[in-house]
Every structure is written in structure tokens, then in C-alpha cells.
Design a protein around this motif. Structure first.
Motif, mmCIF file in Angstrom:
data_model
loop_
_atom_site.group_PDB
_atom_site.id
_atom_site.type_symbol
_atom_site.label_atom_id
_atom_site.label_comp_id
_atom_site.label_asym_id
_atom_site.label_seq_id
_atom_site.Cartn_x
_atom_site.Cartn_y
_atom_site.Cartn_z
ATOM 1 N N ILE A 249 0.851 -1.187 0.000
ATOM 2 C CA ILE A 249 0.000 0.000 0.000
ATOM 3 C C ILE A 249 0.890 1.242 0.000
ATOM 4 O O ILE A 249 1.802 1.356 0.820
ATOM 5 C CB ILE A 249 -0.924 -0.003 1.245
ATOM 6 N N PRO A 250 0.645 2.178 -0.918
ATOM 7 C CA PRO A 250 1.523 3.352 -1.019
ATOM 8 C C PRO A 250 1.482 4.212 0.237
ATOM 9 O O PRO A 250 0.499 4.226 0.983
ATOM 10 C CB PRO A 250 0.942 4.118 -2.220
ATOM 11 N N LEU B 138 -10.153 -1.928 3.266
ATOM 12 C CA LEU B 138 -11.296 -2.051 2.364
ATOM 13 C C LEU B 138 -10.910 -2.659 1.017
ATOM 14 O O LEU B 138 -11.773 -2.859 0.162
ATOM 15 C CB LEU B 138 -11.925 -0.672 2.117
ATOM 16 N N ALA B 139 -9.627 -2.940 0.815
ATOM 17 C CA ALA B 139 -9.158 -3.357 -0.506
ATOM 18 C C ALA B 139 -9.894 -4.590 -1.017
ATOM 19 O O ALA B 139 -10.340 -4.630 -2.172
ATOM 20 C CB ALA B 139 -7.654 -3.614 -0.472
ATOM 21 N N VAL C 16 -6.086 -0.412 -5.730
ATOM 22 C CA VAL C 16 -5.242 0.360 -4.813
ATOM 23 C C VAL C 16 -5.044 1.778 -5.339
ATOM 24 O O VAL C 16 -5.082 2.749 -4.568
ATOM 25 C CB VAL C 16 -3.891 -0.348 -4.601
ATOM 26 N N ALA C 17 -4.873 1.932 -6.640
ATOM 27 C CA ALA C 17 -4.745 3.272 -7.216
ATOM 28 C C ALA C 17 -6.024 4.079 -6.996
ATOM 29 O O ALA C 17 -5.973 5.285 -6.698
ATOM 30 C CB ALA C 17 -4.422 3.172 -8.706
ATOM 31 N N PHE C 18 -7.176 3.427 -7.137
ATOM 32 C CA PHE C 18 -8.452 4.097 -6.886
ATOM 33 C C PHE C 18 -8.554 4.506 -5.420
ATOM 34 O O PHE C 18 -8.985 5.619 -5.097
ATOM 35 C CB PHE C 18 -9.609 3.165 -7.259
ATOM 36 N N HIS D 45 -9.169 8.301 -3.880
ATOM 37 C CA HIS D 45 -10.515 8.571 -3.362
ATOM 38 C C HIS D 45 -10.634 8.244 -1.875
ATOM 39 O O HIS D 45 -11.685 7.802 -1.410
ATOM 40 C CB HIS D 45 -11.558 7.761 -4.151
ATOM 41 N N GLN D 46 -9.580 8.484 -1.131
ATOM 42 C CA GLN D 46 -9.582 8.099 0.288
ATOM 43 C C GLN D 46 -10.710 8.730 1.082
ATOM 44 O O GLN D 46 -11.326 8.083 1.923
ATOM 45 C CB GLN D 46 -8.258 8.491 0.940
ATOM 46 N N GLU D 47 -10.963 10.001 0.843
ATOM 47 C CA GLU D 47 -11.951 10.699 1.667
ATOM 48 C C GLU D 47 -13.335 10.090 1.475
ATOM 49 O O GLU D 47 -14.093 9.934 2.434
ATOM 50 C CB GLU D 47 -11.953 12.191 1.346
#
Length: 343
Positions: free
Chosen positions: A136-137, A147-148, A301-303, A307-309
Motif C-alpha cells: 500500500i503506497p 477495504l481493498a 489500490v490506485a483508486f 478517493h480516500q476521503e
């Protein structure tokens, strides 16, 4: 350490003291940060008929949606550094069958599931194969990283449905899979996303907070009449079912356009009758969707990173491991969206 386990073929889970795991060859030891309570966990707890195959693995620590930090490396598992945050793909492939030897790991014939047939994430530590760890970056919240796995299921349902720009999409089931489906459908360019639930006020509120205005609770309503009202202007191009409730399928097909696609992502406890004549005459397609191909995890993971918030809104409750039973009760009563257990 403590672990939440299925110990016998019957209803219930138990918080037990168990030995600290040690990583074997090709494995790493992960200190668990967050583990999501999933519908699968509820079925295992209740010991529903479709999960009796677990009997051969008992006792087993449950939990397959989790993030954590690598704290030790087994032999040959040093490509991920100690301290790396990871999400874990729960499907462990054998590496020995014909498909694995050909490099087609998604078609492994003897896979087993972390948190199902081998010890999972409702524990302080868990040993997992290195190849199941997804780095995870930096900057991604460990809670969001947990949530992945459900997000990959949602991503695969949208991909299976072929959702395209301008499509009208109906999502049946507003739990985390349905929430993720709505997000990925919108990201794919869907012009309209309608999400329906049944007694799901808390989960529908989460969808509203993520910017979805067309959400409806079918509790106490006639499902055909309610869905017809939403489909009056135009039938849906794609319907994605994430409920496991057989009663929604016939109404779903009635609001699906000719040449439309119905995706089944829910796990159904019994065979379901389908009006195949209607499906044939309207050229509709019925597609099943389950786990995502391994290559999709990087895209998810890129998404997550972008879109973390929004994704953080899906998490409504956090519980320590010794209160996991309370988290299960909240999820079972649909009073929560995503419950994270945090050892």
C-alpha cells in the motif's frame, strides 16, 4: 496472542488465546491493523449451510478483509521490507496444479481462503504468503487499506457488467459491496446510478454522503412498483445484484432493458428460479461475478489512493478485538456500514 476463531461445527465464534504464528518459507508475519466484518464472517458465525465445508479446517481464525504491517520475514520472503503496510489477497493459490504451473493463478484448482480455510485477520498477528501481500503506497490510511478486498469484489462486478459511459445502472444491495459498485460505476462514466436496499437506512445514508442521490429503501414497499417508477423514463442498461436475496431477481430482470446485463454478485443460500424464456426473448445476459483477478488489485489500490476521503465514509464503526461480537451484531442488524476490528 488473542484470535477470534471458529472452533466447532455449529453457531458461534470464540475469542481464544493462541500461539503467536511464525512465518514459514515464502511467508511474512503481519501485525494486523484493521479487519473488516464481512457478510462471509456473519455466515461463518451463524454456520449457514453454504459454509459447512469449513469443518475440515477447524479450529480456524476468521477474517479475510485486513490490512497490517510486515514485522518479520520467512525464508525467501524479503522482497517486502519490514514496516511495509500491506493489504492481503485472501485467496491462496497452490503453485502446484496445472493452471498455477502455467502462470494462470486465477484459475488455481486447489486454492484456499485466508480467514476461511487457514488463519485470518481477526487476530493480533497473522502469517500470510508473500505473494498475497499487496503493498500500500505511503499516505494511504491503513483503515482505508482494509477495504481493498471488498473493493476488488465491487470492481470486478462493474467490470463484469461492462458498465460504460452513459449507462443507467441499478445496484441492488447498499452494503459495502454495493457501495463500492456504485463508486466504480460512477467512475466508469455511468449517467445514472440508483441503489436500492431493504431496511438499510444507515447504509443508504453512507451512499448519500458519497454523493448518490437516487437511493431507496424498499422496506414496506412493493418492489415492482417502486423500481418501475425509477425505470419509467428508461430501463436500466446494467443491474448488479449484491443482496443474496432471491426475491429481487425477477423484479430486476423486469426493469432491465433488452440486451441488458444482470450481474449476480450476491451469494445465494439455495438455487434460484429464473424466467429463462423472458431472458431469451429480451436478449438479456446473466453473468456471475466473484473474486477479482489478481491484476485488478493494483487498479483498486490506485483508486483507493485517489478517493480516500470518500472511501473513509464507508467505515462507520471501529471495535477492539475483545468487542468483535458487538461489531458482528451491528453488522447483522444493518446498523453499520463497515465495522473494523482493530487488535
Amino acid at each position: 496472542m488473542q484470535a477470534l476463531q471458529k472452533t466447532e461445527a455449529g453457531q458461534g465464534l470464540h475469542l481464544n488465546d493462541v500461539p503467536m504464528p511464525e512465518p514459514g518459507a515464502g511467508e511474512v508475519l503481519v501485525r494486523v491493523h484493521s479487519t473488516g466484518v464481512c457478510g462471509t464472517d456473519l455466515h461463518i458465525d451463524a454456520w449457514t449451510a453454504s459454509y459447512h465445508f469449513l469443518a475440515a479446517a477447524l479450529p480456524v481464525t476468521v477474517g479475510h478483509e485486513f490490512s497490517g504491517t510486515v514485522v518479520a520475514q520467512g525464508e525467501g520472503a524479503d522482497s517486502l521490507p519490514v514496516g511495509q503496510l500491506v493489504a492481503v489477497r485472501p485467496s491462496v493459490t497452490c503453485g502446484r496444479c496445472d493452471r498455477c504451473r502455467a502462470g494462470d493463478f486465477d484459475a488455481c484448482t486447489t486454492r484456499c481462503g485466508i480467514g476461511v480455510m487457514r488463519d485470518g485477520g481477526f487476530a493480533e498477528y497473522v502469517a500470510v504468503p508473500l505473494r498475497n501481500c499487496v503493498a500500500i503506497p505511503q499516505g494511504v490510511d491503513p483503515e482505508v487499506a482494509a477495504l481493498a478486498e471488498p473493493l476488488t469484489v465491487s470492481y470486478e462486478a462493474v467490470r463484469t457488467g461492462g458498465v460504460a459511459p452513459g449507462d443507467r445502472v441499478l445496484v441492488l444491495g447498499p452494503g459495502n459491496i454495493g457501495q463500492g459498485v456504485a463508486l466504480f460505476a460512477r467512475a466508469a462514466g455511468a449517467a445514472r446510478v440508483v441503489v436500492a436496499g431493504h431496511g438499510d437506512a444507515a447504509r443508504l445514508d453512507v451512499l448519500r454522503s458519497m454523493g448518490f442521490d437516487e437511493v431507496l429503501d424498499l422496506e414496506g414497499k412493493n418492489i415492482d412498483e417502486t423500481l418501475d417508477a425509477y425505470a419509467k423514463s428508461a430501463l436500466f442498461d446494467v443491474v448488479i445484484e449484491a443482496t443474496g436475496a432471491a426475491a429481487v431477481l425477477a423484479p430486476a430482470m423486469r426493469v432491465l432493458k433488452t440486451h441488458g446485463v444482470l450481474v449476480i454478485a450476491g451469494i445465494h443460500a439455495a438455487p434460484v428460479p429464473i424466467d429463462l424464456t423472458a431472458l431469451v426473448r429480451r436478449h438479456q445476459q446473466l453473468r456471475g461475478s466473484y473474486r477479482a483477478p489478481e491484476r485488478c488489485w493494483g487498479e483498486v489500490v490506485a483508486f483507493m489512493q485517489a478517493h480516500q476521503e470518500q472511501l473513509r465514509r464507508m467505515i462507520t464503526h471501529r471495535m477492539p478485538l475483545d468487542r468483535a461480537a458487538d461489531g458482528f451484531a451491528l453488522a447483522r442488524a444493518r446498523q453499520a456500514s463497515k465495522v473494523l476490528v482493530q487488535p
